[in-house]
Design an enzyme around this catalytic site. Structure first.
Site, short mmCIF file in Angstrom:
data_model
loop_
_atom_site.label_atom_id
_atom_site.label_comp_id
_atom_site.label_asym_id
_atom_site.label_seq_id
_atom_site.Cartn_x
_atom_site.Cartn_y
_atom_site.Cartn_z
N ILE A 65 0.87 -1.16 0.00
CA ILE A 65 0.00 0.00 0.00
C ILE A 65 0.91 1.22 0.00
O ILE A 65 1.91 1.25 0.72
CB ILE A 65 -0.97 0.00 1.20
N GLU A 99 2.67 -7.02 6.53
CA GLU A 99 3.94 -6.74 7.19
C GLU A 99 4.21 -5.26 7.07
O GLU A 99 3.90 -4.65 6.04
CB GLU A 99 5.10 -7.51 6.55
N ASN A 104 8.18 2.04 11.10
CA ASN A 104 7.09 2.82 10.50
C ASN A 104 5.92 2.91 11.47
O ASN A 104 4.87 2.29 11.29
CB ASN A 104 6.67 2.20 9.17
N TYR A 111 -2.90 1.05 11.01
CA TYR A 111 -3.33 -0.34 10.99
C TYR A 111 -3.99 -0.73 12.31
O TYR A 111 -5.00 -1.45 12.32
CB TYR A 111 -2.17 -1.28 10.66
#
Length: 149
Positions: A65, A99, A104, A111
């Site tokens: 993404i 993953e 990050n 998420y």
């Protein structure tokens, strides 16, 4: 995503990752991988983001993404993940995984907001710098029931 979108998607990819996928990898994913679905986000007729997922049995594995740096923090990534989730639910998927780099924290926060939970580490997962990846999972039980699947 269509084959015609690959040049713009590849620009987003190059601006987002130190080791970007080649145009040929995207072409192969779109034309040869029956397990794959790829979508794009468009603003003013320009692709500013994309996301991809493989559906294997009843699980969805988010492959990548990315959102153009200038368009980040505008809900585009959230929207892309929402669309992948809707697609996955329609295909009977009960869980999704991805993953993310351990460094990050921004992506991890998104998420987590969307229901993904850390479940493990893939050591030295990223080829460019050998950084570890955090493995995250999201169960789709409630949404699955709501759709009637």
């Amino acid at each position: 995503m269509t084959v015609a979108d690959i040049p713009q998607v590849h620009l987003v990819e190059r601006r987002s990752f130190p080791n970007p996928w080649s145009k040929n990898i995207f072409l192969s994913e779109l034309t040869r991988n029956d397990a794959a679905i790829y979508i794009v986000a468009v603003v003013d007729e320009r692709i500013v983001g994309y996301a991809g997922m493989w559906i294997i049995l009843d699980e969805g594995h988010i492959t990548n993404i990315a959102v153009e740096p200038a368009y980040r923090r505008r809900g585009i990534g959230r929207g892309l993940l929402g669309e992948l989730t809707r697609y996955a639910l329609g295909r009977g998927v009960v869980a999704m995984t991805l993953e993310v780099r351990v460094s990050n924290t921004g992506a991890q926060a998104l998420y987590t907001e969307l229901g993904f939970e850390p479940r493990g580490i893939r050591r030295e997962y990223y080829q460019d710098d050998k950084e570890d990846a955090l493995i995250m999972w999201r169960e789709l039980g409630e949404e699955r029931t709501d759709t009637g699947n």
